[in-house]
Design an enzyme around this catalytic site. Sequence first.
Site, PDB file in Angstrom:
ATOM      1  N   CYS A  15      72.046  45.709  33.391  1.00  0.00           N
ATOM      2  CA  CYS A  15      72.344  44.498  32.445  1.00  0.00           C
ATOM      3  C   CYS A  15      71.244  43.854  32.247  1.00  0.00           C
ATOM      4  O   CYS A  15      70.973  42.992  31.091  1.00  0.00           O
ATOM      5  CB  CYS A  15      73.649  43.898  32.201  1.00  0.00           C
ATOM      6  SG  CYS A  15      74.987  44.895  32.000  1.00  0.00           S
ATOM      7  N   HIS A 138      75.459  63.051  24.705  1.00  0.00           N
ATOM      8  CA  HIS A 138      74.352  63.243  24.111  1.00  0.00           C
ATOM      9  C   HIS A 138      73.243  62.869  25.020  1.00  0.00           C
ATOM     10  O   HIS A 138      73.287  61.960  25.697  1.00  0.00           O
ATOM     11  CB  HIS A 138      74.193  62.540  22.763  1.00  0.00           C
ATOM     12  CG  HIS A 138      72.750  63.115  22.056  1.00  0.00           C
ATOM     13  ND1 HIS A 138      72.860  64.311  21.576  1.00  0.00           N
ATOM     14  CD2 HIS A 138      72.020  62.482  21.933  1.00  0.00           C
ATOM     15  CE1 HIS A 138      71.762  64.536  20.908  1.00  0.00           C
ATOM     16  NE2 HIS A 138      70.978  63.236  21.118  1.00  0.00           N
ATOM     17  N   SER A 139      72.389  63.650  25.114  1.00  0.00           N
ATOM     18  CA  SER A 139      71.256  63.501  26.177  1.00  0.00           C
ATOM     19  C   SER A 139      69.868  63.741  25.515  1.00  0.00           C
ATOM     20  O   SER A 139      69.708  64.435  24.534  1.00  0.00           O
ATOM     21  CB  SER A 139      71.346  64.780  27.253  1.00  0.00           C
ATOM     22  OG  SER A 139      71.463  65.816  26.767  1.00  0.00           O
TER      23      SER A 139
END
EC number: 2.7.9.3
Length: 343
Positions: A15, A138-139
């Site tokens: 993060c 999704h890639s």
Amino acid sequence: MEEIKLTEYSHGAGCGCKISPMLLDEILKTDISSTLYPQLLVGNEHKDDAAAYDLGNGTSVLSTTDFFMPIVDDAFTFGRIAATNALSDIYAMGGKPLMAISIFGWPIEKLSSEVARQVIDGGRAACEDAGIPLAGGHSIDSPEPIFGLAVTGIVDNKNLMKNSSATDDCYIFITKSIGIGILTTAQKQKKIEDGDIDVAIEAMATLNRAGAIFATLDSVLTMTDVTGFGLLGHLSEVCEASGISANIWFEKVPLLQNVEKYRAQGCIPGGSRKNFMSYGHKISQISDRQREILCDAQTSGGLLVFVKKSGLDEFYKSAKEFGLNLEPIGETTPRRKHVIEVL
């Protein structure tokens, strides 16, 4: 076989990759009103952890996404932490996750498909721990490894935890010790001891599932999770949305083991300075030590829980059922000049 260290393939970590709060405010500025969509109970107005859309039957669907670059070297562990972090937003809103899909970027010319599979396996393990499927994703081919989830959840409207719901008579609790940014920076600088990074990994891989139960308690008014903007940043978001201020009792804030040691060695992530530059004007005067700890970017951090002072008994009982022995780290107050006073 050569050992792969994923953190060597990314410029940021966890993060701590977040765009600074100040710049993000500028990017997201818009004149479009969410009142165009009356079923949207929670959008982006108050920087809540997830969006909430009213289904008209007393419940709302929750939607959130979170992804980042590696914060640890091991591929499976990276995937597990990234997924745990994404799931946290649903728990922070008082909901339960239903399913997730993955968001995956991979430098296919640099790292093998086998290592990539281990990342996905780690994400799937976190989802299974939460009792939900990793249902797709999704890639893309990207310069650096990226992984996270888009998560769908459900919440009873009466249990929906919004940043704007705190009042000026709450105690503030945090469910995980802080210092992740300092410890992972020590790891990047090759100063960390194995036992210390293991403790950090265990914390980051622990689901905030208690949030779904805390939200059912009358004494719990709201929650948010502590991630990339640090404790002070996420606390200030709740205070501003609710029109209140807060006192933080610095010595009561729990730290992961040896955080102070690595802080003294200069293991301060760059994101801590960016965080303070974004919201430091809202905070009372604080020492360098306080700033470096309270602005430290957390990855898969704990929940900040706002509990009415008159209702502590049921909260303590519920927390202990999750193995959490908590003490307040501060309290809310009527609005003052500074949003947060560090005492």
